[in-house]
Design a protein around this motif. Sequence first.
Motif, PDB file in Angstrom:
ATOM      1  N   ARG A 140      64.566  74.179  48.163  1.00 39.09           N
ATOM      2  CA  ARG A 140      64.954  73.636  49.462  1.00 39.09           C
ATOM      3  C   ARG A 140      65.474  72.218  49.232  1.00 39.09           C
ATOM      4  N   GLU A 157      63.262  70.696  46.252  1.00 30.73           N
ATOM      5  CA  GLU A 157      61.841  71.045  46.277  1.00 30.73           C
ATOM      6  C   GLU A 157      61.781  72.523  45.900  1.00 30.73           C
ATOM      7  N   ALA A 202      66.290  65.365  41.995  1.00 32.33           N
ATOM      8  CA  ALA A 202      65.195  64.688  42.698  1.00 32.33           C
ATOM      9  C   ALA A 202      65.161  65.061  44.173  1.00 32.33           C
ATOM     10  N   ASN A 203      66.254  65.585  44.689  1.00 36.18           N
ATOM     11  CA  ASN A 203      66.312  65.929  46.118  1.00 36.18           C
ATOM     12  C   ASN A 203      66.065  67.414  46.357  1.00 36.18           C
ATOM     13  N   ILE A 228      65.853  68.477  50.213  1.00 42.02           N
ATOM     14  CA  ILE A 228      64.936  67.665  51.011  1.00 42.02           C
ATOM     15  C   ILE A 228      65.498  66.287  51.343  1.00 42.02           C
ATOM     16  N   ARG A 229      66.801  66.151  51.310  1.00 43.94           N
ATOM     17  CA  ARG A 229      67.379  64.878  51.734  1.00 43.94           C
ATOM     18  C   ARG A 229      68.781  65.115  52.257  1.00 43.94           C
ATOM     19  N   ASP A 230      69.215  64.236  53.166  1.00 43.68           N
ATOM     20  CA  ASP A 230      70.572  64.343  53.713  1.00 43.68           C
ATOM     21  C   ASP A 230      71.589  64.306  52.574  1.00 43.68           C
ATOM     22  N   PRO A 231      72.737  64.926  52.713  1.00 47.91           N
ATOM     23  CA  PRO A 231      73.300  65.503  53.937  1.00 47.91           C
ATOM     24  C   PRO A 231      73.000  67.003  54.112  1.00 47.91           C
ATOM     25  N   PHE A 232      72.255  67.600  53.238  1.00 48.74           N
ATOM     26  CA  PHE A 232      72.008  69.051  53.381  1.00 48.74           C
ATOM     27  C   PHE A 232      70.521  69.326  53.635  1.00 48.74           C
ATOM     28  N   PHE A 233      69.841  68.345  54.203  1.00 50.90           N
ATOM     29  CA  PHE A 233      68.402  68.413  54.413  1.00 50.90           C
ATOM     30  C   PHE A 233      67.991  69.741  55.057  1.00 50.90           C
ATOM     31  N   ILE A 253      73.557  68.895  43.874  1.00 49.07           N
ATOM     32  CA  ILE A 253      72.484  68.109  44.503  1.00 49.07           C
ATOM     33  C   ILE A 253      71.673  67.412  43.403  1.00 49.07           C
ATOM     34  N   PRO A 254      71.327  66.121  43.605  1.00 44.94           N
ATOM     35  CA  PRO A 254      70.420  65.486  42.623  1.00 44.94           C
ATOM     36  C   PRO A 254      69.135  66.304  42.516  1.00 44.94           C
TER      37      PRO A 254
END
Lengths: 604, 368
Positions: free
Chosen positions: B313, B363, B360-361, B315-320, B357-358
């Motif tokens: 998943r 989950e 770190a972002n 977990i951060r913008d812009p695709f939160f 996606i990084p």
Amino acid sequence: MNKKLKDIKVILATDCGSTTTKAILIEFINDEYRLTFRGEAPTTVEAPFEDVTCGVINSIIELEELSGRKILIDDKIISPIDNNAGVDLYISTSSAGGGLQMMVGGVVKNMTGESAQRAALGAGSIVMDIIASNDGRKYHEKVQKIRQLRPDMILLSGGVDGGTKSHVVELAEIIKTANPNPRLGNSFKIPIIYAGNKDAIDDIKKRLEDITDLKIVDNIRPTLDQENLKPSRDKIHDLFMEHVMAQAPGYNKLLTWTDHPIIPTPGAVGEIIKKIAFNENISVVGVDIGGATTDVFSVFNKKFNRTVSANYGMSYSICNVLAETGIKNISRWLSSSIDEKNLTNRIANKMIRPTTIPQTLEELIIEQSIAREALRLSFIQHKEFAVSLKGIQQERTISDTFDQTMSGETLVNMNDLDMIVGSGGVLSHAPRREQAYRMLVDAFLPEGVTEIAVDSIFMMPQLGVLSEVHEKAAVEVFNKDCLVRLGTCIAPVGSNNNSTEILEYSFEFNNKKVEGILKFGEIVLIDVNYISVKTKLVMKENYTINGLSEFQDDIYGGEVGIMLDGRGRPFDFNAFNKDSIKDWSIQTNEYPIIDSVTTSDSLK
Amino acid sequence: MSKSYTPGLKIIENALIKKKRILPLSGQLHVDKNDLVKSDQIVASANIPGNVQMINVSNKLNIDPNQIFDSMLCKVDHEVKKGQVIARNKGLFGFFKTELKSPMDGILINVSDVTGQIIISEKPIPIEVDAYIDGRINEVYEKEGVLVTAQGALIQGIIGVGGEQKGTLKILESEKELDNLDLKSDLICVMSSYLDYKMYKKINQLGLKGIICGGIDYESLTKILGYPLGVAITGSESVTTVVVTEGFGDINMSERTFQLLNKYKDSYCSINGATQIRAGVMRPEVIINIDSDNKNIINNNNESLILVNSKVRIIRDPFFGLIGTVSNLPKDLVKMKTETMVRAAEVTLKDGSKKIIPRANLEVILSD
């Protein structure tokens, strides 16, 4: 450590932080020590791993992958070197598991209490509370506080040698009544360091020796005008190793690997800041902004001070920055308006998912705005704490009538400040060095002529501990690979008096001359590397530099350059608007494309 | 190879759940290893030292501190009663003696001949620890507590407030249901969407046990607590327990989480809003005891490794909030629009689009 310094060719250093374990490899190449590789991995002190060495090994494995050098065999460090494998020296710092958490006690809160706090902070601890005879709390409240906080250790001071002893004995009785358990290791006695009136030692022993691990050191304040912090600091370091580290998961194993005792991360950063100040004979302010806390260090007139703002940070404590400064102070640094509800939710989401990183420019700008406020608030706290000794009677003559300095005045004088050094993820890992430069200048608001620098890849902790073992290697790596000199900031003192012009400047370097006029509200960036620049500044109206209306000297450029800050000191934000924020950003080449901050990052 | 871990919230239908039930200080255990326990059964208890009061005997009796032992009428560690004479001076030629009475019931714990003060402690305060979940005592830690294990559904939230509660899961589809409910005060409401302050207030006034929701505004949380939450260390607040599964903002609960809760509606469960993100990484949780023959218990801590084909998943913008599958893990660092060079993953979203996606972002979704 039995190794001869000249035989040390390869050094491995780790810093076990609260979230990330960072490993660096230093090698002796072409007659000098240089940083060669860096690896990192998540820290593994907490469940499910509960063994700090897993994270250390993972960070070293990354180093091995990047360097091609074999360092581990069967999860053990190869030492000494064997052909192209292994290292000669392994050292480490640690702030994992919450670092070193202490309570301190003193009879008078802003005298011996403050001295004890200075000793604890200087040793790299977080001071959870100061218990003092005059702190205004009732007896049972102090007892409850000690029981509730469960510090790793307590530093008890109070009274000058030969003075009254009843107050410090009362503090010992409070501790005895509370009978606290240490935070780690229920079966161990809590370490207490007594550094108070020497005449009370027997009474203190009578009360605390049986129920605590009591250590006696020299009085922290033997006389009112003398502060003796070193014995207490040294004892804190010893006990940190013996008690705190030995109880933390996996540290017993790690202690057998290192060639030098592990020291708390902030203590190591403090060491390196002191070395810069003493070696170059300058006054320095250093800052290390982390996820949970922000440490500020300063050396003015050879006096070292450290403060830790335990609840100002960029992830775990980010909402505390928001709560303390308010949403308006954060949004004032943004060049476009963002709905308050949206902004607070975004900040709160960073708190609960602390390891995430900004993917869009807008998110990066928000984080850097918060960093400005976290740094600003931490520096305010530091200025309030870094003061001359309180309670000293001063002899005055008639000539002092118009220059009455008080005891307890801040030692931080921005006009005397020569250098600001920034460290920590948000500064060291900022995509552009210009961003780190701006964050430091906007938060600390230097006055006059001040050099600005950052830690290149956040390795000051490792170099701090290395400086205790192998100073030559630490200094060489610090100067060549760690300290990135961004440039010099010139910030005239004076406020806007309806004048538009602040100063005329002239810089000579590389056989060319750059001249111009700095207007109020402007920031001008002169692109010049770290070379000597012949500088002439002529002030206008009421503005001054270092108290003078004209300045002529050689200053240095840097990776970003010389920044002329025409926003006035004291800095009044009300004089500016969103257009000013945008202009400053453009002038300093801060962000890639300022108009597209709201566009999201996605695959092309 | 070095390992890349990402934070992962567990949403598991059939998990092996282990709960340490530890006393804050040494005490007594009330169960033995292998005992079966119910969630509200007391497994350990202890006595917390009572509040203390300091009395300056030296001042009150007008004596020097070093005379205090001659004046005391009771001994250290002995019980004293309110109104009992506990100290008396010698007076003048044996007359005009001054007495000191105890201001409270308690135990005399210290007499100081340096400060001239005594300390009386109130009687200890008993505290009890229950099992929290239905299960079996797997381990006992002498004088400290026990480990309870059970099989059940485990849902970890991202942030919560309020402490441990037990109750029956009730899926709440609209606010109006609260007016018509045949209310049992042990209900724990599940809202598939976001919790606003008005709704919280209503549930709080009805005295229900807890709320499980997708999102919440930081502003609403501030109103619930009465102060802005500065650091995510929660659990001791006197509020209706709230478990937020996704984060701050107008966010719906993830479909998978809601489906699992819906499957076990009307079941008895234990919830805890306690969150501690630093040093401990404690997340709020919902635990539903399940009597199941399913032996396929999930108990794998290494699931948080991010690998190709991991379900993740963002977990951060812009695709939160978007869910996808890792389709590639580029070895080299990737440059973001922020100009940051990061370790990234290519994630294929449900609609087939691919996003970088990084890592770190992301989950990792830990589920069975």
